[in-house]
Structure formats: C-alpha cells, structure tokens
Motif scaffolding. Structure first.
Motif: not given
Length: 377
Positions: A9-15, A124-128, A197-202, A206-217
C-alpha cells in the motif's frame, strides 16, 4: 494460521477499504483461517488508519518500492500461505479458492493469469496488454524453463517458507519477475490459475512507470541468465568472426556481385574479439554465481575452464600472434621495409593481431576467474 492476504500500500485510501472488505468476505465465506496484512510503504493519505479501522493488520515498511513492501510484508506474515495482490481494487479478492486449493496440493507458487481469466476494457493499457507483458513473459519462458503465461500478474499465492528461502532482494517492480525466475531456477512447484483484472478504482495515476519498470524487468531477466546474456551471443560473434577471418585469409571471396576482401576481414577480427570477450563474461558470471549462490548454475562444462587452462590457451594464442607478426616483418624486410601490397600483407597481420588481442584477453580473463575463486572469510 493458514493464510495471509497481503496488500502492498502506498496512498491507496480511495480503494483500500473496498479491498479489505472483499478479502474479509472471502475469509468468512470460505472458512479459511487467515489474516489481512497491509504492508504500508509510507502512505500520507491516512491509509494506515483506514486499514486498522477495517480490521487489517498494518506493518510499516520504511524502504520504498513495490518489492520492498512485499518483502517486508512477507517477513511479517503469520500464515503458512500468502496471497498477495494490489490494493487498488483491480484484483478479485472475493474468489481466491483456486489459489488456496493449489497451495494445499503442495505447490510452492501459484500464479494468476489475467490473459486466461479476462481483462476488463480499460484495465490494462494497450501497450502493456499487447506488447509489454506478452514480450517480457515470452522472454521469461525462453530464458528459463518455465511455462508461466503471465509473468507479471500481481495476484499470486505462495508458500511463505518456500519463497522465503529464495532470498528475494529486488525492491522495485522487478520483484514480480524475481519471484518467478528464482522459483523456477530452484525447481519449486509452480502452478497457474486464471484470474480477472478490472479497471482500478483510483483517481490518481498508477505507480507503475511503463518504460522504466519494463526495462527493469528486462534487465533482471537478462542479468540472471548468463547463457542468453553472454554465452549465446558470444558464440554467434566468434563463429561469424572466424568464418570471415578464415574464409578471406587466402584471397577475396565473391558472392554474387559482391566481393568480400580485407575490409570485411577486419570486421571478422572485431567480431572474434567481441565474441571471446562476451564468452569470458559468461564464465565470470557463472563463477561468481557458483561461489556466491545468487543463482543456481550448471557448471558441469564451465568448470573445465579453470584459470590455468584459460591462461595457457591465451598464452598459446598470443605466441601464435607474435610468430605471425615476426613472419610479416620478414616479408616486409624483403622489400627493404618499403611499400607493401595491403591486400596481401593484411591477410597475415589481421589474424596475427586478432590472435594477440584474444590471447591477452584470455590471459587476464583467466587471472580474473582465479580471483573470483579466491575463498575469504
């Protein structure tokens, strides 16, 4: 206690309240004895108070990052099994029976597969969905003997003791890959079940950063597979380089309307040197892995490349290069050290320099293998 439902959890008060309520409903209706654990990663929106008010246990994890939160949560969990899932209301905490059933059957890791279970439009974004996840999952299956179709599903269950022994360390989003990769390398029992998987309620991004986190994976997948990162490319470079060097040593070669000559031979030399260097990196990595245990490696073949053998092979190549260089000087002396035909003399000097460069590389590489094998307290 049989089960811990763990949510980073990181600032997920809404959900967060919705996720906890669903998890509590599952525990009550299934009869599974369990707890709900929130691994808070420094929330400033009151998420901790919401969690406690809803009856969840909260553990504060000071080190920032998705992986750090889950590692801290796993260490604090009381259940024999852990099911982890994001606190953004995108995963289905009401239907966890498939995970629990597989865990009870003796599987160490049970992965969710969103592509088999269903992905809600916009979840899920089309790129992902069409590039990032399929490509990274394919690379994961290629590099490692795994059949997992969704390497990065955030809803997964595991035997806490079995996963704890893997010594997972990554603190970012690549933690998802590390768990699957190390569980595969250490031959744990792994299963996969469909999940949705459904659309998140926030309302926030999102905390995910597509290119940075994709490169780290991707970087993680490469760094834990020395064969695919170093060995196989190195073998290809050496094979291509030697083909060009040997094929052009006795004269130009015409292929169709193209004539390959000493200029192409230079590229063959470069390919050979690059390839040998890359193969040496595979030996270094496997030696380090064998001694440090950061990944299990099969050293049946690499153990034959001891520092003495590598140094000896390098010395032989260096000597051959020197002999060929002396012969080239003799040829040059016959012209009173005047002008030479480049197409003739470079067929000798290019292989000579290649042998010398590779020989020196191997000598120093052999000593470095010896350094990596030094035992110390």
């Amino acid at each position: 206690m049989e089960l811990t439902i763990l949510m980073p959890c990181l600032n997920e008060a809404e959900t967060l309240e919705t996720c906890i309520r669903k998890a509590k409903t599952y525990l009550e209706t299934s009869g599974v004895e369990g707890e709900i654990l929130i691994a808070d990663n420094g929330s400033t929106d009151g998420s901790q108070e919401i969690a406690r008010r809803c009856g969840a246990r909260v553990v504060d994890v000071a080190e920032r990052g998705y992986g750090a939160a889950l590692i801290g949560g796993c260490q604090a969990a009381k259940g024999t099994y852990v099911i982890m899932g994001d606190a953004d209301d995108s995963y289905d905490f009401l239907h966890l029976d498939p995970f629990v059933e597989k865990l009870r059957e003796g599987y160490d890791l049970v992965m969710g597969n969103r592509f088999k279970g269903g992905i809600e439009p916009g979840a899920m974004p089309p790129l992902h969905r069409y590039l990032g996840n399929p490509v990274l999952s394919f690379i994961g299956r290629l590099f490692y003997p795994s059949k997992i179709g969704d390497f990065h599903c955030g809803l997964r269950g595991y035997n806490r003791e079995s996963i704890g022994k893997l010594g997972l360390q990554t603190t970012g989003m690549e933690y998802a890959s590390e768990m699957v990769v190390k569980a595969t390398l250490y031959k744990l029992k792994i299963a996969e079940v469909p999940t949705t998987l459904k659309k998140d309620g926030r309302s926030h991004a999102p905390h995910l950063r597509s290119f940075r986190d994709g490169w780290r994976h991707l970087k993680f997948l490469l760094m834990h597979s020395p064969n695919w990162l170093f060995l196989y490319p190195g073998v290809v470079f050496v094979a291509l380089g030697l083909l060009l060097l040997i094929g052009l040593m006795f004269g130009p070669v015409a292929i169709g309307g193209i004539t390959l000559d000493i200029h192409t031979m230079l590229y063959g030399s470069a390919f050979t040197i690059i390839g040998v260097s890359t193969i040496e990196f595979a030996l270094f990595t496997k030696t380090y892995a064998k001694n440090s245990g950061f990944i299990p490696v099969n050293t049946e073949h690499t153990d034959k490349f001891t520092e003495d053998r590598v140094i000896l092979a390098g010395a032989v190549l260096l000597l051959l290069g020197i002999v060929a260089t002396v012969f080239a000087l003799v040829v040059w002396s016959r012209t009173s050290f005047g002008a030479l035909d480049p197409q003739r003399i470079m067929r000798l000097t290019i292989p000579a320099l290649t042998a010398m460069a590779v020989g020196v590389q191997m000598i120093f590489g052999g000593f470095f293998i010896g350094i990596l094998n030094i035992r110390h307290k």
